[in-house]
Design a protein around this motif. Structure first.
Motif, PDB file in Angstrom:
ATOM      1  N   CYS A  19       3.252  -3.973  -9.194  1.00 48.29           N
ATOM      2  CA  CYS A  19       3.227  -2.578  -8.733  1.00 48.29           C
ATOM      3  C   CYS A  19       4.604  -1.935  -8.693  1.00 48.29           C
TER       4      CYS A  19
ATOM      5  N   LEU B 298       0.829  -1.205   0.000  1.00 52.25           N
ATOM      6  CA  LEU B 298       0.000   0.000   0.000  1.00 52.25           C
ATOM      7  C   LEU B 298       0.867   1.261   0.000  1.00 52.25           C
TER       8      LEU B 298
ATOM      9  N   LEU C 230       0.750   4.185  -2.891  1.00 51.59           N
ATOM     10  CA  LEU C 230       0.543   5.584  -2.522  1.00 51.59           C
ATOM     11  C   LEU C 230       1.731   6.455  -2.902  1.00 51.59           C
TER      12      LEU C 230
END
Length: 102
Positions: free
Chosen positions: A89, A22, A26
């Motif tokens: 990611c 996460l 972000l």
């Protein structure tokens, strides 16, 4: 002195990895959003700082996922999914993709 590794549970390691993932997402989003604002030098500094933070976060996520795969056979599927998401990611993958397409 007792080792802290013996106290790590699969759940704790998994949620630490999810938190790192996460953070990666972000930081990557903040790099692009912040890189499109302000003056040229400021925008580039924000972009590079966010990009480096995202790369570090994705690498830490991958290492945590690999450690979970090796250490905890009962939770191997969760850590394989976490590893796949950390690779997906990773900002260097997206930078290479964007550079090859554009």
């Amino acid at each position: 002195m007792p080792s802290l590794i013996s106290r790590v549970t699969p759940s704790a390691l998994y949620w630490f990895g999810v938190g790192c993932l996460l953070f990666t997402v972000l930081a990557f989003a903040a790099a692009f959003l912040g890189g499109n604002s302000g003056g040229a030098e400021t925008a580039m500094a924000v972009f590079v700082a966010g990009f480096v933070a995202a790369a570090v976060g994705a690498t830490v996520t991958a290492v945590v996922a690999l450690a979970g795969i090796v250490a905890f056979a009962s939770a191997r599927v969760r850590f394989v999914v976490l590893l796949a998401l950390s690779v997906l990611c990773h900002p260097l993958l997206w930078l290479g993709l964007i550079a090859s397409v554009l």
